[in-house]
Design a protein around this motif. Structure first.
Motif, PDB file in Angstrom:
ATOM      1  N   LEU A 328       2.485  87.173 -19.655  1.00 38.74           N
ATOM      2  CA  LEU A 328       2.400  88.586 -19.288  1.00 38.74           C
ATOM      3  C   LEU A 328       1.117  89.233 -19.805  1.00 38.74           C
ATOM      4  O   LEU A 328       0.998  90.465 -19.803  1.00 38.74           O
ATOM      5  CB  LEU A 328       3.620  89.346 -19.827  1.00 38.74           C
ATOM      6  N   GLY A 329       0.167  88.441 -20.243  1.00 42.16           N
ATOM      7  CA  GLY A 329      -1.098  88.973 -20.713  1.00 42.16           C
ATOM      8  C   GLY A 329      -1.025  89.604 -22.082  1.00 42.16           C
ATOM      9  O   GLY A 329      -1.859  90.443 -22.428  1.00 42.16           O
ATOM     10  N   ARG A 330      -0.073  89.185 -22.891  1.00 40.62           N
ATOM     11  CA  ARG A 330       0.069  89.722 -24.232  1.00 40.62           C
ATOM     12  C   ARG A 330      -0.286  88.660 -25.265  1.00 40.62           C
ATOM     13  O   ARG A 330      -0.180  87.470 -25.021  1.00 40.62           O
ATOM     14  CB  ARG A 330       1.505  90.211 -24.466  1.00 40.62           C
ATOM     15  N   ILE A 331      -0.683  89.152 -26.442  1.00 35.04           N
ATOM     16  CA  ILE A 331      -0.983  88.276 -27.581  1.00 35.04           C
ATOM     17  C   ILE A 331      -0.103  88.715 -28.732  1.00 35.04           C
ATOM     18  O   ILE A 331      -0.136  89.879 -29.149  1.00 35.04           O
ATOM     19  CB  ILE A 331      -2.464  88.354 -27.973  1.00 35.04           C
ATOM     20  N   LEU A 332       0.702  87.803 -29.241  1.00 34.16           N
ATOM     21  CA  LEU A 332       1.621  88.093 -30.345  1.00 34.16           C
ATOM     22  C   LEU A 332       1.086  87.467 -31.621  1.00 34.16           C
ATOM     23  O   LEU A 332       0.706  86.294 -31.629  1.00 34.16           O
ATOM     24  CB  LEU A 332       3.021  87.545 -30.049  1.00 34.16           C
ATOM     25  N   LEU A 333       1.065  88.249 -32.688  1.00 37.55           N
ATOM     26  CA  LEU A 333       0.680  87.742 -34.000  1.00 37.55           C
ATOM     27  C   LEU A 333       1.948  87.484 -34.791  1.00 37.55           C
ATOM     28  O   LEU A 333       2.696  88.405 -35.113  1.00 37.55           O
ATOM     29  CB  LEU A 333      -0.212  88.743 -34.725  1.00 37.55           C
ATOM     30  N   LEU A 334       2.198  86.216 -35.092  1.00 39.12           N
ATOM     31  CA  LEU A 334       3.434  85.796 -35.741  1.00 39.12           C
ATOM     32  C   LEU A 334       3.196  85.467 -37.202  1.00 39.12           C
ATOM     33  O   LEU A 334       2.281  84.718 -37.538  1.00 39.12           O
ATOM     34  CB  LEU A 334       4.009  84.573 -35.021  1.00 39.12           C
ATOM     35  N   ASP A 335       4.027  86.047 -38.072  1.00 38.77           N
ATOM     36  CA  ASP A 335       4.079  85.631 -39.468  1.00 38.77           C
ATOM     37  C   ASP A 335       4.963  84.389 -39.522  1.00 38.77           C
ATOM     38  O   ASP A 335       6.178  84.468 -39.346  1.00 38.77           O
ATOM     39  CB  ASP A 335       4.650  86.748 -40.341  1.00 38.77           C
ATOM     40  N   THR A 336       4.367  83.218 -39.771  1.00 42.26           N
ATOM     41  CA  THR A 336       5.110  81.968 -39.678  1.00 42.26           C
ATOM     42  C   THR A 336       6.064  81.760 -40.846  1.00 42.26           C
ATOM     43  O   THR A 336       6.990  80.948 -40.742  1.00 42.26           O
ATOM     44  CB  THR A 336       4.144  80.774 -39.607  1.00 42.26           C
ATOM     45  N   GLN A 337       5.870  82.472 -41.956  1.00 44.36           N
ATOM     46  CA  GLN A 337       6.769  82.330 -43.093  1.00 44.36           C
ATOM     47  C   GLN A 337       8.001  83.209 -42.931  1.00 44.36           C
ATOM     48  O   GLN A 337       9.128  82.771 -43.160  1.00 44.36           O
ATOM     49  CB  GLN A 337       6.029  82.655 -44.388  1.00 44.36           C
TER      50      GLN A 337
END
Length: 454
Positions: A328-337
């Protein structure tokens, strides 16, 4: 006062003949989805489905190497992933993954060092990364991660390093001593490099995945010497999912079925195909390949948001952050911890992301350091986003900082990053920041994003 440029030209590949991989047409570097690119500190490797061209981009490194991997025409095998393997300053190799699940390692001269089947599926991605022992990490870890649809394999970096070091010694020797001991995993041997294999197919086949680092064991579980790893996957059925990977060889029922049924099915299909392609010449019967059993993978969390689909995943150097692009043209920043999304960008279709480090305010940097001698604490982590439809590269400060710079980017350009260098020192005086490069396929020029804003 003239504004300082955001990029610096540092090299070129115009002298190399790249016509075999499609060069010569406008936008050739980005128009072919099957064209793969891997960057090293001195060389760039460009591959299509059947050939790899390696050429130098820095001064004095203009040699061109042509690699033609042995691919099976019966299985319609093709090159599906490439990545550099770099140990120190003098040990270097190129890893190639194929659609039939083979991992091949070649020397810089184009000589086959090792060939090994990981699993009966297409290799999507080869990831080389490492974390050093510091205040944030109790242990150090260097690894080569192989990503397949629903499957993750992990090689220890030391095993790959021994293989490449032995290859260099063998190549430099004038003759081969038959009595010399041969290390596990060379292409002259049927032995394999040891690796770990996990099934992460619970939420559907993944489009990309990564091992983010070591994680603590489950609660109420008896402590042991084995490690647990955290893996993050993205795909069509689940935008994001996370797993705890155990070194324990005890398998789940699904893993046991897959490890038996899939190879058996593949073997049956291969046998029928060989009958159809049978020739008059008598050939010795090949020994049936066996894939090792899955280790235990426990699901931790899952994000489903139909019709959104996860596409690509990029890890920060420490593995604590992951940038994920979706359909959908989005960028998600994930905290992997914590396994939560901490930031979201919209309007970036077909985007690609790479983490980098910048001197945001040089004046506040360490007084004893300068542009060439800054310590790690002088840099801040940033995310470079290449938006090809907008024709720009944006750099955002992590985790919640502003957009620092927007750089115009020509059509036909690709954003690249040199692979992780095994065995690099973490001493502050020798610290080298994470950089992002831009390769313009039409002009052949290679640029680097500047580490300072002014």
């Amino acid at each position: 006062m003239a504004r300082r440029a955001s990029t610096t030209a540092i090299g070129s590949i115009v002298d190399a003949d790249l016509s075999e991989v499609g060069a010569g047409k406008e936008g050739w570097l980005v128009s072919n989805p099957n064209l793969l690119t891997a960057l090293d500190t001195h060389y760039v490797a460009i591959a299509n489905k059947s050939i790899v061209i390696v050429t130098g981009w820095s001064s004095g490194e203009s040699d061109r190497v042509r690699i033609l991997p042995e691919l099976s025409p019966i299985e319609a095998e093709y090159i599906s992933a490439i990545e550099w393997l770099v140990f120190g300053d003098d040990v270097r190799g190129l890893a190639i993954g194929t659609s039939s699940g083979y991992l091949m390692v070649y020397s810089l001269e184009g000589r086959l060092i090792h060939r090994q089947r990981i699993y009966f599926a297409r290799i999507i991605k080869l990831r080389v990364r490492g974390t050093k022992r510091d205040l944030q990490h109790d242990t150090s870890s260097e690894e080569v991660c192989v990503v397949l649809p629903g499957v993750i394999a992990r090689f220890d970096g030391s095993d790959i390093q021994k293989l490449l070091q032995w290859s260099i010694r063998e190549n430099q020797s004038q003759f081969w001593d038959q009595n010399q001991s041969e290390p596990v995993g060379t292409h002259n041997s049927h032995a394999k490099i040891p690796y770990q294999l996990w099934n992460v197919n619970k939420y559907g086949a993944c489009a990309d995945a990564a091992i983010t680092g070591v994680m603590p064991p489950p609660l109420m579980e008896v402590q042991s010497s084995q490690r647990y790893y955290c893996a993050v996957t993205v795909g069509e059925d689940a935008v994001i999912s996370a797993f705890r990977l155990s070194e324990d060889k005890s398998r789940s029922l699904v893993g046991a079925i897959l490890s038996k049924v899939v190879p058996a099915t593949f073997s049956t299909i291969a046998s029928v195909t060989k009958l159809l392609w049978r020739s008059d010449s008598q050939t010795p019967k090949a020994k049936e390949e066996k894939i090792q059993s899955f280790a235990r993978a426990s699901p931790l969390t899952c994000l489903k948001d139909h019709p959104r689909k996860g596409e690509k995943l990029t890890l920060s150097p420490s593995g604590t952050l992951a940038a994920i692009t979706d359909s959908l043209g989005r960028i998600l920043l994930l905290d992997t911890q914590a396994r939560v999304v901490v930031r979201l960008w919209k309007g970036y279709r077909d985007a690609s992301c790479l983490f980098m480090e910048m001197l945001v305010n040089k004046d506040t940097a360490s007084s004893s350091s300068n542009y060439y001698g800054a310590v790690k604490s002088d840099y801040c982590l940033c995310l470079a986003i290449h938006a090809p439809r907008k024709g720009i590269i944006e750099v955002w400060q992590m985790r919640t900082g502003p957009r620092l710079v927007s750089v115009p980017c020509s059509k036909g350009s690709k954003m690249l990053q040199p692979t992780y260098r095994f065995g690099t020192s973490t001493e502050s005086s020798l610290y080298s920041p994470l950089e992002v490069f831009i390769l313009n396929g039409d002009s052949g020029q290679l640029f680097v994003l500047n580490k300072t804003l002014r």
